[in-house]
Design a protein around this motif. Sequence first.
Motif, PDB file in Angstrom:
ATOM      1  N   ALA A 136      -9.411  80.138 -22.421  1.00 55.88           N
ATOM      2  CA  ALA A 136     -10.650  79.344 -22.345  1.00 55.88           C
ATOM      3  C   ALA A 136     -10.473  78.012 -23.069  1.00 55.88           C
ATOM      4  CB  ALA A 136     -11.810  80.127 -22.963  1.00 55.88           C
ATOM      5  N   VAL A 138     -15.932  83.228 -19.095  1.00 58.54           N
ATOM      6  CA  VAL A 138     -14.943  83.913 -19.944  1.00 58.54           C
ATOM      7  C   VAL A 138     -15.336  85.385 -20.099  1.00 58.54           C
ATOM      8  CG1 VAL A 138     -13.660  83.842 -22.112  1.00 58.54           C
ATOM      9  CG2 VAL A 138     -14.683  81.731 -21.236  1.00 58.54           C
ATOM     10  N   ALA A 193     -20.814  77.009 -20.189  1.00 57.49           N
ATOM     11  CA  ALA A 193     -19.875  78.135 -20.331  1.00 57.49           C
ATOM     12  C   ALA A 193     -20.637  79.445 -20.487  1.00 57.49           C
ATOM     13  CB  ALA A 193     -18.974  77.909 -21.543  1.00 57.49           C
ATOM     14  N   LEU A 217     -17.411  77.147 -16.922  1.00 53.21           N
ATOM     15  CA  LEU A 217     -16.378  78.051 -17.426  1.00 53.21           C
ATOM     16  C   LEU A 217     -16.953  79.459 -17.593  1.00 53.21           C
ATOM     17  CD1 LEU A 217     -13.578  78.628 -18.772  1.00 53.21           C
ATOM     18  CD2 LEU A 217     -14.606  77.884 -20.939  1.00 53.21           C
TER      19      LEU A 217
END
Length: 230
Positions: free
Chosen positions: A38, A6, A50, A4
Amino acid sequence: MNILLVDDEPLELEQLEYLIQKKFPNWKIFKAQDASIALQIVKQHDIFLAFLDIQMPGKTGLELAGELMGSYSMDIIIVTAFQNFQYAQTSIRLGVVDYITKPIIEEELNSVLGKYERLGRYSEQIVNALRIIHQEYSEKLTLNYLASKIHINSAYLSRKFHEEVGMGFSEYLNEYRLREAQKMLLEYPELSISTISEKCGFNSQHYFSQIFRKATGQSPRDYRLKESFH
């Protein structure tokens, strides 16, 4: 493996995605421009790693990191344009695994990603086992507990762990705990050796000192003194 990213800047997201995919083309990358998106992604997908930008509208990356660490098992890397020692300290306190500054330099990113190199070749069960170890190494972790968390037989996990990682569960856990202890000895000079030993999941300071000396050739105290002068 699900990753992920962000950041509220679309160009920054694209650059980070490009650099990561260049090194790990098989990783599945999810992108979000704020904390609420997120969190939706994290609820729907099993995220392993992440990258969170600190400065975002609404929740900051550090606030999001705190929330994610409280509810999910994942490695978190903080990304920021600010070389601020307080941010770094807060990141470490939250338990994030690393901290990189913008503009992102490919070599620096690759050195951070280096520790995940082998994960690309691991089965999903072993990736999940390693993620739990990295998150819960400070607890009293056992092979049976780990096997129950990923819903497989402990004898099977033991064999599979050895085959894929190249060492047994206990040996890997001790190595990981020692690496974390080495970081903590330097980053938290105010903490006593026994506190660090406890925070890294060792049963006793004596045992910690024993295996630390075996691995590094020096006592935790000597290691701290020597390295802090470098």
